[in-house]
Design an enzyme around this catalytic site. Structure first.
Site, PDB file in Angstrom:
ATOM      1  N   ASP A   1      45.143  32.458  42.743  1.00 19.59           N
ATOM      2  CA  ASP A   1      44.013  32.922  42.849  1.00 19.59           C
ATOM      3  C   ASP A   1      44.099  31.710  41.621  1.00 19.59           C
ATOM      4  O   ASP A   1      44.748  31.141  40.867  1.00 19.59           O
ATOM      5  CB  ASP A   1      43.604  33.278  42.522  1.00 19.59           C
ATOM      6  CG  ASP A   1      43.472  34.467  41.233  1.00 19.59           C
ATOM      7  OD1 ASP A   1      44.447  34.091  40.285  1.00 19.59           O
ATOM      8  OD2 ASP A   1      42.656  35.403  40.672  1.00 19.59           O
TER       9      ASP A   1
ATOM     10  N   HIS B   1      40.015  45.077  40.659  1.00 15.87           N
ATOM     11  CA  HIS B   1      39.992  43.958  41.769  1.00 15.87           C
ATOM     12  C   HIS B   1      41.898  43.448  41.652  1.00 15.87           C
ATOM     13  O   HIS B   1      42.210  43.980  40.802  1.00 15.87           O
ATOM     14  CB  HIS B   1      39.275  42.726  41.216  1.00 15.87           C
ATOM     15  CG  HIS B   1      39.795  41.909  39.757  1.00 15.87           C
ATOM     16  ND1 HIS B   1      38.797  41.645  39.341  1.00 15.87           N
ATOM     17  CD2 HIS B   1      40.964  41.121  39.318  1.00 15.87           C
ATOM     18  CE1 HIS B   1      38.680  40.907  38.012  1.00 15.87           C
ATOM     19  NE2 HIS B   1      40.132  40.929  38.743  1.00 15.87           N
TER      20      HIS B   1
ATOM     21  N   GLU C   1      37.670  41.441  44.714  1.00 15.16           N
ATOM     22  CA  GLU C   1      36.404  42.030  44.243  1.00 15.16           C
ATOM     23  C   GLU C   1      35.837  43.194  44.895  1.00 15.16           C
ATOM     24  O   GLU C   1      36.408  44.023  46.468  1.00 15.16           O
ATOM     25  CB  GLU C   1      35.010  41.369  44.128  1.00 15.16           C
ATOM     26  CG  GLU C   1      35.177  40.313  43.224  1.00 15.16           C
ATOM     27  CD  GLU C   1      35.095  40.075  41.606  1.00 15.16           C
ATOM     28  OE1 GLU C   1      35.604  42.002  41.210  1.00 15.16           O
ATOM     29  OE2 GLU C   1      34.843  39.816  40.692  1.00 15.16           O
TER      30      GLU C   1
HETATM   31  C1  GLP Z   1      41.671  37.928  36.343  1.00 18.54           C
HETATM   32  C2  GLP Z   1      42.546  37.769  37.758  1.00 18.54           C
HETATM   33  C3  GLP Z   1      43.549  38.970  37.861  1.00 18.54           C
HETATM   34  C4  GLP Z   1      44.267  39.177  36.712  1.00 18.54           C
HETATM   35  C5  GLP Z   1      43.200  40.193  36.186  1.00 18.54           C
HETATM   36  C6  GLP Z   1      43.058  40.716  35.116  1.00 18.54           C
HETATM   37  O1  GLP Z   1      40.591  38.205  36.682  1.00 18.54           O
HETATM   38  N1  GLP Z   1      41.736  37.076  38.626  1.00 18.54           N
HETATM   39  O2  GLP Z   1      44.056  38.095  38.792  1.00 18.54           O
HETATM   40  O3  GLP Z   1      44.865  41.066  36.989  1.00 18.54           O
HETATM   41  O4  GLP Z   1      41.921  38.531  35.570  1.00 18.54           O
HETATM   42  O5  GLP Z   1      43.399  40.000  33.971  1.00 18.54           O
HETATM   43  P1  GLP Z   1      43.527  40.577  33.051  1.00 18.54           P
HETATM   44  O6  GLP Z   1      45.220  40.448  32.645  1.00 18.54           O
HETATM   45  O7  GLP Z   1      43.347  39.893  31.418  1.00 18.54           O
HETATM   46  O8  GLP Z   1      43.388  42.040  31.827  1.00 18.54           O
END
Ligand code: GLP
Length: 247
Positions: free
Chosen positions: A67, A137, A142
Site C-alpha cells: 500500500d 485491518h 479498513e
Molecule cells: C499500517 C500498514 C499496515 C500495517 C499496519 C500495522 O497501517 N498499512 O500494512 O500492518 O500499519 O503497523 P505496525 O506494524 O506499525 O503496528
C-alpha cells in the site's frame, strides 16, 4: 494455517525472515509482497543481515508494496516506498527497477489503483507479508472492506490515523487516503505471512485467527487462504485458544 509463537520480537523476526528466505532461495525470480509498519523492521533487519553476510541474495527478486499513502511528497520519509528502501531495498542487492508500488501522488488516483492491481495480478506474488492494524485491518483495508476487493483508493479510519500518528510530527500530518492492494488481491498471493507483535495486537490477532469470518475484522479473510503462516510473539498470542496446534 500454521501459527508460530516466538518467545520475543527478535525470535519472531528471525522466524519470519526464515520463511521469506526459503521463498527467495527456492524460486528463480521471486516476487515478494512487502508490508510496512514497525512490526516489519526486525524482519527486514534480519533479511539485510543475511544478505550482508553473503548467505542470501535479492538480485533476482522483485518487491511489490502492499500500500501507499496518498499525497506525500515523493521524498517524504514516511512514504512507504521510502520506508521499504530505507529498511530493506537500499541495503540489499536488489536490482535496479525491482521495487514496485502505487504512486500516491498520481493526478488520477483511481487509474493508478487500477494500474497497480493489474501489475500485481500479472506479477503473481510468491509471498505476501502482512502486519495487522489495531482495528484488524490488513494493508489499508479498513473494517467493512470487501473480501473480494481489488486495489483501490481508500479513506483511512481515524483509529488508523491515530495509530500511525507516531510516525509523523502530528496527527494533522497523517494522510487521510491511501492506495491499497485489496483483500482480493492479497488472497491471490501464493503464500501469506502475517506477523504481529505485542499486547496491542492480541485482540485483532484473536479475532483474525479464531473469530468468525467478518468484514469487521479484515484480517479474518486470511482464513480463506490455503497457505498461511502466522508468526507472533507471546504477547500478541495471549488471547488465542490454548488448544491451537502448531505452536
Ligand atoms: C499500517 C500498514 C499496515 C500495517 C499496519 C500495522 O497501517 N498499512 O500494512 O500492518 O500499519 O503497523 P505496525 O506494524 O506499525 O503496528
Amino acid at each position: 494455517m500454521k501459527v508460530f509463537i516466538a518467545a520475543d520480537a527478535a525470535e519472531a523476526a528471525d522466524k519470519a525472515a526464515d520463511i521469506v528466505e526459503n521463498i527467495v532461495q527456492s524460486r528463480p525470480r521471486p516476487h515478494l509482497g512487502m508490508a510496512t509498519g514497525s512490526t516489519m523492521v526486525g524482519v527486514y533487519q534480519s533479511l539485510v543481515d543475511r544478505c550482508q553476510t553473503g548467505g542470501l541474495s535479492f538480485a533476482e527478486t522483485s518487491i511489490y508494496l502492499l500500500d501507499e499513502y496518498v499525497g506525500l511528497d515523493s521524498d517524504h520519509p514516511q512514504a512507504f516506498r521510502n520506508v521499504i528502501r530505507a529498511n530493506l531495498a537500499d541495503l540489499v542487492d536488489l536490482g535496479d527497477d525491482a521495487l514496485f508500488g502505487p504512486d500516491g501522488s498520481s493526478s488520477d488516483l483511481e487509474a493508478e489503483a487500477q494500474r497497480y492491481e493489474q501489475l500485481v495480478s500479472e506479477a503473481c506474488i510468491d509471498i505476501q507479508l502482512l502486519g495487522i492494524g489495531g482495528n484488524g485491518h490488513i494493508a489499508f483495508n479498513e473494517p467493512g472492506a470487501s473480501f473480494e476487493g481489488p486495489s483501490s483508493v481508500v479513506t483511512l479510519s481515524e483509529k488508523t490515523r491515530r495509530d500511525n500518528a507516531r510516525f509523523f510530527a502530528s496527527i494533522d500530518d497523517v494522510p487521510r487516503q491511501a492506495i491499497t492492494q485489496g483483500i482480493g488481491t492479497i488472497l491471490r498471493a501464493r503464500k501469506v505471512l502475517l506477523i504481529a507483535l505485542g499486547t496491542r495486537k492480541s485482540r485483532p490477532v484473536r479475532d483474525a485467527l479464531e473469530g468468525p469470518l467478518s468484514k469487521e475484522t479484515p484480517a479474518s479473510a486470511i482464513q480463506l487462504h490455503q497457505d498461511v503462516s502466522v508468526v507472533l510473539d507471546r504477547e500478541a498470542a495471549t488471547l488465542l485458544s490454548t488448544r491451537r496446534p502448531n505452536r
